[in-house]
Enzyme design. Structure first.
Site, short mmCIF file in Angstrom:
data_model
loop_
_atom_site.label_atom_id
_atom_site.label_comp_id
_atom_site.label_asym_id
_atom_site.label_seq_id
_atom_site.Cartn_x
_atom_site.Cartn_y
_atom_site.Cartn_z
N LYS A 19 55.35 73.08 62.10
CA LYS A 19 55.81 74.42 61.69
C LYS A 19 56.51 75.11 62.85
CE LYS A 19 52.00 75.44 58.46
NZ LYS A 19 52.78 75.59 57.23
N ARG B 59 47.07 69.53 49.65
CA ARG B 59 46.91 68.68 48.46
C ARG B 59 46.33 67.31 48.82
NH1 ARG B 59 53.14 69.64 47.25
NH2 ARG B 59 52.46 71.60 48.18
N1 BES Z 1 48.90 76.28 54.67
C1 BES Z 1 50.24 76.15 54.23
C2 BES Z 1 50.64 77.20 53.21
C3 BES Z 1 50.70 78.64 53.68
C4 BES Z 1 51.90 79.18 54.09
C5 BES Z 1 49.59 79.44 53.64
C6 BES Z 1 51.96 80.50 54.49
C7 BES Z 1 49.64 80.77 54.05
C8 BES Z 1 50.84 81.28 54.47
C9 BES Z 1 50.43 74.78 53.57
O1 BES Z 1 49.68 73.75 54.08
C10 BES Z 1 51.85 74.39 53.76
O2 BES Z 1 52.25 74.24 54.87
N2 BES Z 1 52.57 74.21 52.66
C11 BES Z 1 53.93 73.81 52.71
C12 BES Z 1 54.16 72.86 51.56
C13 BES Z 1 55.50 72.19 51.59
C14 BES Z 1 55.66 71.30 52.81
C15 BES Z 1 55.66 71.38 50.32
C16 BES Z 1 54.80 75.04 52.58
O3 BES Z 1 54.41 75.99 51.89
O4 BES Z 1 55.85 75.07 53.22
MN MN Z 2 50.61 72.83 55.76
#
Ligand code: BES
Ligand code: MN
Ligand code: ZN
Length: 510
Positions: A290, A364
């Site tokens: 990230k 997931r």
């Molecule tokens: N934990 C994150 C989602 C999240 C984002 C929670 C912002 C709280 C605030 C999750 O694991 C994630 O990174 N999801 C990705 C999924 C994508 C790669 C399909 C996302 O939301 O970008």
């Molecule tokens: Mn994530």
């Protein structure tokens, strides 16, 4: 775990004007013509001071506002807090919850150690007194909550404890309020507990520490048992999803199972309900890392799992006549030489294979093993709760969780619980079109779909691991965090899910 501000909460049958307290809170509607009976009586004893505040325009009864009026010798209270309730026709239980939170927050700010709540008075007749007792208790915990356990140098100190009474002069009303208070205290405490555990950073709470905490809670709670699988046990069982996500961290993953069985035969023959919560103790994204900005917020990525832990604690303390399984897969998602990679194909606990296209879609990957575990345990109803997708936050904002599922009745029950608990949800789809996007050419599934409808794609992935069970999914990515002080409470973890899930369980236990 010690509460950060210890709250003592009970009812007290007493004349409103005789009640000796640092702060007496009464409610006011913005559209009221004149003062109600209780405030008129207090106003008279205070020589018209309440009327004066209103006449000067300093207080209009708007929701979220309040005004302090100082006491005199003819009333027992040192201060009176006029709490705005907004328009009468719009008032719900959440109005009462927020008003109590507002009063508790003010009490902490003023360092007023005793707080007396008479907020139910304005809504008596419109709302049920037991329900209002519960809402006032929940609100008190929300509003008085502070997270400062690592602050060693604070300038002005703060209250260490708060004594709260819900007061009324009528014995029958006190009896009803008291009943609501009893459950509200359990739920309020469980939510504060969940908030503190979630607020703790990843160097304090790793999967092992979370598992140890779950064991501790189970040991101290009647009816609750906890089993933890370590990485070797998970490998023996084939829990490939959790193991893959946890493989990059020096802190190994854990699979936590809490089982609640009520005493006697209360729930004999009743089907088991599973609550499955995502507990990523830190989500850096892994190899698909990230951006640095706000990455610290990803310490909150364990909040779904902790909401399950808090709910299990509350359900056991409420002695609900239900069989409940709390399933909390936990891992830390970090990049390293041992991490799982984009392109990897993982065999999950269900036997289904998943092609990893993005290591940041890790929620997931652990939840699918949690869901498969619930299916293997023959759970008839499975509800999962997770900070799953940023897309859900984009779609619904900060105020509501996404709700998906495969059973209309279960969805309706969760919507009802959301209305009652004030933890709001909004329905989103997760059907065949979305599932189609999650098909891989070289495995059964892939862990990301297209750019569009990310929250629905994520849910459609999970749906395929719920077997024939009635299944619902709560995406709480937008609601896990209060970015700043809100109507309820101070910033940090919201503990979202504890009130919603406990209310759902209480309703189906009826
Ligand atoms: N934990 C994150 C989602 C999240 C984002 C929670 C912002 C709280 C605030 C999750 O694991 C994630 O990174 N999801 C990705 C999924 C994508 C790669 C399909 C996302 O939301 O970008
Ligand atoms: Mn994530
Ligand atoms: Zn995550």
């Amino acid at each position: 775990m010690k509460e950060i501000i210890e709250v003592e909460l009970k009812t007290h049958k007493i004349d409103f004007s005789k009640c000796e307290t640092s702060l007496l809170a009464t409610g006011h509607f913005s559209d009221a013509k004149g003062l109600d009976k209780l405030n008129a009586e207090l106003n008279q004893k205070l020589g018209g001071a309440i009327e004066q505040v209103i006449k000067l325009g300093d207080f209009k009864g708007k929701a979220g506002t309040s005004a302090v009026v100082y006491g005199n010798d003819s009333i027992g209270a040192k201060r009176l807090l006029l709490v705005g309730l907004g328009e009468k026709k719009k008032a719900t239980l959440d109005t009462v919850r927020k008003a109590a939170a507002n009063a508790a927050k003010k009490s902490v700010e003023l360092k007023a150690e005793s707080l007396s709540l008479a907020l139910h008075r304005a809504l008596d007749g419109k709302l049920d007194l037991t329900a209002m007792g519960r809402a006032m208790a929940e609100g008190t915990y929300l509003g008085s909550y502070r997270y400062d356990e690592f602050v060693t140098e604070s300038e002005n100190g703060r209250l260490k404890s708060l004594n709260v009474e819900v007061i009324d002069s009528d014995k029958a009303k006190i009896t009803k309020l008291n009943k609501g208070l009893a459950s509200g205290i359990i739920i309020g405490k469980a939510q504060s507990y969940a908030r503190t555990l979630t607020n703790r950073p990843a160097n304090i709470i790793n999967p092992e520490a979370l598992a140890a905490e779950a064991k501790r809670v189970a040991k101290n709670t009647t009816g609750l048992a906890c089993t933890v699988f370590d990485e070797k046990q998970m490998a023996a069982k084939g829990m490939g999803g959790v193991l893959a996500v946890g493989s990059g961290s020096a802190s190994p993953p854990r699979f936590i199972v809490l089982k609640y069985t009520p005493a006697g035969k209360a729930a004999k023959g009743r089907p088991t309900i599973a609550l499955v919560g995502k507990a990523i103790t830190f989500d850096s994204g892994g190899i698909s890392i990230k951006p640095a900005d706000k990455m610290d917020e990803m310490k909150l990525d364990k909040t779904g799992g902790i909401a399950v832990l808090g709910t299990m604690k509350a359900a056991a303390e409420l002695k609900l006549p239900l069989n409940i399984l709390g399933i909390i897969p936990s891992a830390e998602n970090l990049p390293s030489g041992t991490s799982y990679r984009p392109g990897d194909i993982i065999t999950t606990f269900s036997g289904k294979t998943v092609e990893v296209l993005n290591t940041d879609a890790e929620g997931r990957m652990i939840l699918c093993d949690g869901l498969a575990y619930a299916v293997k345990e023959n759970c008839a109803v499975i509800i999962d709760i997770a900070t799953l997708t940023g897309a859900c936050k984009v779609a619904l904002g900060k105020y509501m969780a996404g709700l998906m599922g495969n059973d209309e009745k279960l969805i309706k029950q969760l919507q009802t619980a959301a209305e009652e608990s004030g933890e709001k949800v909004w329905p989103l789809p997760s059907g065949d079109e979305y599932a189609e996007e999650m098909k891989s050419k070289i495995a059964d599934l892939k862990n990301t779909g297209s750019r569009w409808g990310g929250a629905c794609n994520g849910a459609a992935f999970l749906r395929q691991f719920a077997g024939d069970a009635k299944w619902a999914h709560l995406d709480i990515a937008g609601v896990d965090l209060f970015e700043s002080t809100t109507g309820y409470t101070t910033e940090g973890s919201s503990g979202f899910g504890v009130r919603l899930l406990t209310t759902y369980l209480m309703n189906i236990a009826k």
